[in-house]
Motif scaffolding. Structure first.
Motif, PDB file in Angstrom:
ATOM      1  N   GLN A  54       0.848  -1.189   0.000  1.00 18.04           N
ATOM      2  CA  GLN A  54       0.000   0.000   0.000  1.00 18.04           C
ATOM      3  C   GLN A  54       0.884   1.241   0.000  1.00 18.04           C
ATOM      4  O   GLN A  54       1.871   1.300   0.721  1.00 18.04           O
ATOM      5  CB  GLN A  54      -0.910   0.011   1.217  1.00 18.04           C
ATOM      6  CG  GLN A  54      -1.871  -1.139   1.249  1.00 18.04           C
ATOM      7  CD  GLN A  54      -2.715  -1.136   2.508  1.00 18.04           C
ATOM      8  OE1 GLN A  54      -2.403  -0.465   3.494  1.00 18.04           O
ATOM      9  NE2 GLN A  54      -3.796  -1.889   2.473  1.00 18.04           N
ATOM     10  N   THR A  55       0.524   2.196  -0.824  1.00 17.89           N
ATOM     11  CA  THR A  55       1.284   3.432  -0.891  1.00 17.89           C
ATOM     12  C   THR A  55       0.376   4.623  -0.609  1.00 17.89           C
ATOM     13  O   THR A  55      -0.836   4.553  -0.801  1.00 17.89           O
ATOM     14  CB  THR A  55       1.921   3.633  -2.286  1.00 17.89           C
ATOM     15  OG1 THR A  55       0.876   3.722  -3.257  1.00 17.89           O
ATOM     16  CG2 THR A  55       2.853   2.509  -2.640  1.00 17.89           C
ATOM     17  N   GLU A  56       0.988   5.699  -0.153  1.00 18.33           N
ATOM     18  CA  GLU A  56       0.290   6.972  -0.012  1.00 18.33           C
ATOM     19  C   GLU A  56       1.061   7.974  -0.849  1.00 18.33           C
ATOM     20  O   GLU A  56       2.263   8.148  -0.670  1.00 18.33           O
ATOM     21  CB  GLU A  56       0.255   7.424   1.445  1.00 18.33           C
ATOM     22  CG  GLU A  56      -0.493   8.728   1.622  1.00 18.33           C
ATOM     23  CD  GLU A  56      -0.525   9.174   3.061  1.00 18.33           C
ATOM     24  OE1 GLU A  56       0.113  10.194   3.356  1.00 18.33           O
ATOM     25  OE2 GLU A  56      -1.174   8.501   3.877  1.00 18.33           O
ATOM     26  N   ILE A  57       0.384   8.606  -1.759  1.00 16.41           N
ATOM     27  CA  ILE A  57       1.025   9.528  -2.682  1.00 16.41           C
ATOM     28  C   ILE A  57       0.541  10.931  -2.381  1.00 16.41           C
ATOM     29  O   ILE A  57      -0.666  11.190  -2.314  1.00 16.41           O
ATOM     30  CB  ILE A  57       0.712   9.127  -4.140  1.00 16.41           C
ATOM     31  CG1 ILE A  57       1.223   7.706  -4.373  1.00 16.41           C
ATOM     32  CG2 ILE A  57       1.331  10.103  -5.123  1.00 16.41           C
ATOM     33  CD1 ILE A  57       0.533   6.947  -5.440  1.00 16.41           C
ATOM     34  N   LYS A  58       1.490  11.832  -2.149  1.00 20.67           N
ATOM     35  CA  LYS A  58       1.160  13.223  -1.873  1.00 20.67           C
ATOM     36  C   LYS A  58       1.263  14.025  -3.164  1.00 20.67           C
ATOM     37  O   LYS A  58       2.103  13.762  -4.004  1.00 20.67           O
ATOM     38  CB  LYS A  58       2.134  13.819  -0.851  1.00 20.67           C
ATOM     39  CG  LYS A  58       2.055  13.187   0.509  1.00 20.67           C
ATOM     40  CD  LYS A  58       2.790  13.943   1.581  1.00 20.67           C
ATOM     41  CE  LYS A  58       4.213  14.245   1.254  1.00 20.67           C
ATOM     42  NZ  LYS A  58       4.934  14.895   2.369  1.00 20.67           N
ATOM     43  N   SER A  69      -3.879  18.228   1.971  1.00 15.69           N
ATOM     44  CA  SER A  69      -4.637  16.982   2.089  1.00 15.69           C
ATOM     45  C   SER A  69      -4.812  16.294   0.734  1.00 15.69           C
ATOM     46  O   SER A  69      -5.542  15.325   0.636  1.00 15.69           O
ATOM     47  CB  SER A  69      -6.001  17.253   2.720  1.00 15.69           C
ATOM     48  OG  SER A  69      -6.767  18.085   1.878  1.00 15.69           O
ATOM     49  N   ASP A  70      -4.166  16.815  -0.302  1.00 15.86           N
ATOM     50  CA  ASP A  70      -4.244  16.196  -1.620  1.00 15.86           C
ATOM     51  C   ASP A  70      -3.389  14.933  -1.651  1.00 15.86           C
ATOM     52  O   ASP A  70      -2.270  14.932  -2.136  1.00 15.86           O
ATOM     53  CB  ASP A  70      -3.750  17.169  -2.695  1.00 15.86           C
ATOM     54  CG  ASP A  70      -4.866  17.648  -3.586  1.00 15.86           C
ATOM     55  OD1 ASP A  70      -6.019  17.284  -3.316  1.00 15.86           O
ATOM     56  OD2 ASP A  70      -4.567  18.367  -4.546  1.00 15.86           O
ATOM     57  N   ARG A  71      -3.917  13.869  -1.106  1.00 15.61           N
ATOM     58  CA  ARG A  71      -3.217  12.588  -1.041  1.00 15.61           C
ATOM     59  C   ARG A  71      -4.151  11.501  -1.531  1.00 15.61           C
ATOM     60  O   ARG A  71      -5.365  11.613  -1.407  1.00 15.61           O
ATOM     61  CB  ARG A  71      -2.792  12.259   0.383  1.00 15.61           C
ATOM     62  CG  ARG A  71      -1.837  13.233   0.976  1.00 15.61           C
ATOM     63  CD  ARG A  71      -1.633  12.938   2.435  1.00 15.61           C
ATOM     64  NE  ARG A  71      -0.782  13.987   2.995  1.00 15.61           N
ATOM     65  CZ  ARG A  71       0.204  13.763   3.814  1.00 15.61           C
ATOM     66  NH1 ARG A  71       0.479  12.549   4.202  1.00 15.61           N
ATOM     67  NH2 ARG A  71       0.935  14.754   4.263  1.00 15.61           N
ATOM     68  N   TYR A  72      -3.564  10.482  -2.059  1.00 16.57           N
ATOM     69  CA  TYR A  72      -4.357   9.331  -2.434  1.00 16.57           C
ATOM     70  C   TYR A  72      -3.507   8.085  -2.270  1.00 16.57           C
ATOM     71  O   TYR A  72      -2.289   8.146  -2.187  1.00 16.57           O
ATOM     72  CB  TYR A  72      -4.900   9.453  -3.861  1.00 16.57           C
ATOM     73  CG  TYR A  72      -3.849   9.524  -4.938  1.00 16.57           C
ATOM     74  CD1 TYR A  72      -3.435   8.369  -5.595  1.00 16.57           C
ATOM     75  CD2 TYR A  72      -3.270  10.732  -5.295  1.00 16.57           C
ATOM     76  CE1 TYR A  72      -2.467   8.427  -6.580  1.00 16.57           C
ATOM     77  CE2 TYR A  72      -2.307  10.797  -6.287  1.00 16.57           C
ATOM     78  CZ  TYR A  72      -1.918   9.642  -6.927  1.00 16.57           C
ATOM     79  OH  TYR A  72      -0.957   9.704  -7.900  1.00 16.57           O
ATOM     80  N   GLY A  73      -4.161   6.961  -2.177  1.00 17.88           N
ATOM     81  CA  GLY A  73      -3.458   5.703  -1.990  1.00 17.88           C
ATOM     82  C   GLY A  73      -3.607   4.810  -3.197  1.00 17.88           C
ATOM     83  O   GLY A  73      -4.491   4.997  -4.030  1.00 17.88           O
ATOM     84  N   ASP A  74      -2.711   3.857  -3.272  1.00 21.36           N
ATOM     85  CA  ASP A  74      -2.756   2.872  -4.342  1.00 21.36           C
ATOM     86  C   ASP A  74      -2.182   1.571  -3.805  1.00 21.36           C
ATOM     87  O   ASP A  74      -1.389   1.577  -2.866  1.00 21.36           O
ATOM     88  CB  ASP A  74      -1.935   3.358  -5.545  1.00 21.36           C
ATOM     89  CG  ASP A  74      -2.437   2.787  -6.856  1.00 21.36           C
ATOM     90  OD1 ASP A  74      -3.301   1.886  -6.828  1.00 21.36           O
ATOM     91  OD2 ASP A  74      -1.962   3.228  -7.907  1.00 21.36           O
ATOM     92  N   ASN A  75      -2.596   0.462  -4.377  1.00 18.91           N
ATOM     93  CA  ASN A  75      -2.079  -0.849  -4.010  1.00 18.91           C
ATOM     94  C   ASN A  75      -1.309  -1.432  -5.182  1.00 18.91           C
ATOM     95  O   ASN A  75      -1.750  -1.339  -6.326  1.00 18.91           O
ATOM     96  CB  ASN A  75      -3.212  -1.808  -3.643  1.00 18.91           C
ATOM     97  CG  ASN A  75      -3.891  -1.420  -2.357  1.00 18.91           C
ATOM     98  OD1 ASN A  75      -3.253  -0.953  -1.429  1.00 18.91           O
ATOM     99  ND2 ASN A  75      -5.189  -1.611  -2.292  1.00 18.91           N
TER     100      ASN A  75
END
Length: 92
Positions: A54-58, A69-75
């Motif tokens: 799992q990643t969190e991308i800023k 707060s412009d973040r999203y995650g990806d697997n």
């Protein structure tokens, strides 16, 4: 403790048509996995497991300072393989 194995991870990603039904998708995935597993097995790699990372991308750039707060995650799915290091005895 002495390291007996070296490890290799490779991404596995599936793209398929929406037109395929559930059974056809399952067969497509199986075929893709089988191809990847056999490819690495021929190179001496033993399959260990599939990991999901799992990643969190800023957000980057000047707007990131304004909208933190412009973040999203990806697997990401990774196949993990291992093989004995030359000259080392492999034990299980």
């Amino acid at each position: 403790m002495e390291q007996k194995y070296e490890y290799h991870a490779c991404p596995i990603h599936f793209k398929m048509s929406e037109r395929l039904d559930h059974e056809a998708r399952g067969k497509e995935i199986s075929s893709h996995l089988k191809g990847a597993l056999n490819h690495y097995a021929k190179q001496g790699w033993e399959y260990c497991r599939m990991e999901t990372v799992q990643t969190e991308i800023k957000a980057a750039g000047c707007l990131a300072a304004i909208f933190p707060s412009d973040r999203y995650g990806d697997n990401y799915h990774q196949l993990v393989f291992r093989k004995p290091i030359e000259g080392k005895t492999a034990e299980r």
